[in-house]
Motif scaffolding. Sequence first.
Motif, short mmCIF file in Angstrom:
data_model
loop_
_atom_site.label_atom_id
_atom_site.label_comp_id
_atom_site.label_asym_id
_atom_site.label_seq_id
_atom_site.Cartn_x
_atom_site.Cartn_y
_atom_site.Cartn_z
N ILE A 117 0.82 -1.20 0.00
CA ILE A 117 0.00 0.00 0.00
C ILE A 117 0.86 1.26 0.00
CG2 ILE A 117 -0.32 -0.18 2.52
CD1 ILE A 117 -2.72 1.45 -0.04
N LEU A 118 1.97 1.26 0.75
CA LEU A 118 2.84 2.43 0.77
C LEU A 118 3.46 2.68 -0.60
CD1 LEU A 118 4.26 4.71 2.28
CD2 LEU A 118 6.01 3.06 3.00
N ASN A 119 3.95 1.64 -1.25
CA ASN A 119 4.56 1.80 -2.57
C ASN A 119 3.54 2.14 -3.64
OD1 ASN A 119 7.54 1.32 -2.49
ND2 ASN A 119 6.90 -0.55 -1.47
N ALA A 120 2.31 1.68 -3.48
CA ALA A 120 1.25 2.06 -4.41
C ALA A 120 0.98 3.57 -4.31
CB ALA A 120 -0.02 1.27 -4.12
N LEU A 121 0.95 4.08 -3.09
CA LEU A 121 0.72 5.51 -2.90
C LEU A 121 1.90 6.34 -3.42
CD1 LEU A 121 -0.88 5.47 0.67
CD2 LEU A 121 -2.06 5.90 -1.50
N ILE A 122 3.11 5.86 -3.17
CA ILE A 122 4.31 6.57 -3.67
C ILE A 122 4.31 6.59 -5.19
CG2 ILE A 122 6.82 6.44 -3.84
CD1 ILE A 122 6.83 5.37 -0.94
N THR A 123 3.96 5.47 -5.80
CA THR A 123 3.90 5.39 -7.26
C THR A 123 2.84 6.34 -7.81
OG1 THR A 123 4.63 3.08 -7.22
CG2 THR A 123 3.56 3.84 -9.23
N LEU A 124 1.69 6.36 -7.17
CA LEU A 124 0.61 7.24 -7.59
C LEU A 124 1.01 8.71 -7.42
CD1 LEU A 124 -2.34 6.90 -8.61
CD2 LEU A 124 -3.09 7.04 -6.24
N GLU A 125 1.80 8.98 -6.40
CA GLU A 125 2.23 10.35 -6.09
C GLU A 125 3.32 10.86 -7.03
OE1 GLU A 125 3.19 13.74 -3.26
OE2 GLU A 125 1.41 12.55 -3.65
N THR A 126 4.24 9.98 -7.44
CA THR A 126 5.48 10.47 -8.05
C THR A 126 5.72 10.04 -9.49
OG1 THR A 126 6.75 8.56 -7.21
CG2 THR A 126 6.60 10.51 -5.79
N THR A 127 4.89 9.18 -10.08
CA THR A 127 5.16 8.67 -11.41
C THR A 127 3.98 8.93 -12.35
OG1 THR A 127 4.22 6.43 -11.19
CG2 THR A 127 6.44 6.79 -10.29
N ASN A 128 4.20 8.59 -13.62
CA ASN A 128 3.14 8.74 -14.63
C ASN A 128 2.47 7.41 -14.96
OD1 ASN A 128 5.22 7.51 -15.95
ND2 ASN A 128 5.20 8.85 -17.75
N VAL A 129 2.59 6.43 -14.08
CA VAL A 129 1.89 5.15 -14.28
C VAL A 129 0.39 5.41 -14.36
CG1 VAL A 129 1.33 2.91 -13.24
CG2 VAL A 129 3.66 3.78 -13.11
N GLU A 130 -0.26 4.79 -15.34
CA GLU A 130 -1.72 4.94 -15.43
C GLU A 130 -2.37 4.41 -14.15
OE1 GLU A 130 -3.34 3.18 -18.91
OE2 GLU A 130 -2.21 4.46 -20.31
N PRO A 131 -3.19 5.20 -13.49
CA PRO A 131 -3.82 4.75 -12.24
C PRO A 131 -4.57 3.42 -12.39
CG PRO A 131 -4.14 7.09 -12.49
CD PRO A 131 -3.54 6.61 -13.78
N GLU A 132 -5.18 3.20 -13.55
CA GLU A 132 -5.92 1.95 -13.75
C GLU A 132 -4.97 0.75 -13.78
OE1 GLU A 132 -9.12 -0.10 -16.84
OE2 GLU A 132 -8.34 1.91 -17.24
N VAL A 133 -3.82 0.89 -14.42
CA VAL A 133 -2.81 -0.18 -14.44
C VAL A 133 -2.33 -0.45 -13.02
CG1 VAL A 133 -0.47 -0.79 -15.18
CG2 VAL A 133 -2.06 0.26 -16.80
N LEU A 134 -2.03 0.62 -12.28
CA LEU A 134 -1.58 0.49 -10.90
C LEU A 134 -2.63 -0.21 -10.05
CD1 LEU A 134 0.49 1.14 -8.67
CD2 LEU A 134 -0.63 3.39 -8.44
N ALA A 135 -3.89 0.13 -10.27
CA ALA A 135 -4.98 -0.47 -9.49
C ALA A 135 -5.05 -1.97 -9.73
CB ALA A 135 -6.31 0.19 -9.84
N HIS A 136 -4.95 -2.40 -10.98
CA HIS A 136 -5.03 -3.83 -11.26
C HIS A 136 -3.81 -4.59 -10.73
CE1 HIS A 136 -8.68 -3.17 -13.31
NE2 HIS A 136 -8.18 -2.65 -14.41
N PHE A 137 -2.64 -3.96 -10.80
CA PHE A 137 -1.44 -4.54 -10.20
C PHE A 137 -1.65 -4.69 -8.69
CE2 PHE A 137 2.64 -3.76 -8.03
CZ PHE A 137 3.40 -4.80 -8.53
N PHE A 138 -2.18 -3.65 -8.07
CA PHE A 138 -2.44 -3.65 -6.63
C PHE A 138 -3.43 -4.76 -6.27
CE2 PHE A 138 -4.76 -2.29 -2.86
CZ PHE A 138 -3.75 -1.88 -2.01
N GLU A 139 -4.50 -4.89 -7.05
CA GLU A 139 -5.51 -5.91 -6.77
C GLU A 139 -4.90 -7.32 -6.84
OE1 GLU A 139 -9.24 -3.37 -8.71
OE2 GLU A 139 -8.04 -4.73 -9.94
#
Length: 249
Positions: A117-139
């Motif tokens: 969860i911490l790295n997901a938030l850091i990624t969402l905060e600091t990178t241009n990763v598509e949030p939807e891609v990040l969400a599915h990776f997180f899931e």
Amino acid sequence: MSIQTTEALVLRSINFAESSKIVTFYSPQFGNIKGIVKGARSAKNKFGSSLEIFSHVVLVFYQKRADIQLISQCDLKNPFSNIRNDLIRTAYASYFIELINKTTEGAQESEQIFSLILNALITLETTNVEPEVLAHFFEIRLLKMLGCIPVFDRCVNCGAKIVNGKFSCRLGGILNNECWRADESAPRVSLGTVLTIQHLQTSDFSNLSRLKLNKLSSKELKLVLESYIKYTLVKNLKSLDFVEQIRGI
């Protein structure tokens, strides 16, 4: 009663009495910590913005046998300002936090889940990763950590290699076309989506920015992962409704 210090993320905050709050945190050493923060709503409170949802903090609390602990100090490490200033990022961060809050119980501590969860938030905060891609990776990662990841590398019914087929929430995996009668209500899923899921299973945060989703994969990933989470873990996710509203704008 002993004094404990830990890193934590704020999962939930509700008002209590005239000037206090009851706040739920997630920490790697103690799992979910529910604590009362006295004076958190007073004009001279010392906690500032450290009690806002998805803040990364250093927490000091008096550990008691009771369900609610007494929070004595909460120092802000990262407020994730870039997330808070962006509606889409806020929606996805809220979804991550709600998933953690509703799938972890009490003292179910986990360094892995906290790191996720911490790295997901850091990624969402600091990178241009598509949030939807990040969400599915997180899931996918969370399902694996919780021990309920579906079968994506073979047919869940016969064990054969996946060519094309359907996804069954009830059986917990992909069905080849030849095995469709095992769950006749299962929706069809393309091979491209299956391969995308397999790719996400072996990815890490550092290479998510390379992955782009086409319309079909986006639709099917949502169908597979979100429906499975609702089927196995949490039926009602208010933050997911918020994400859907934002997606539609």
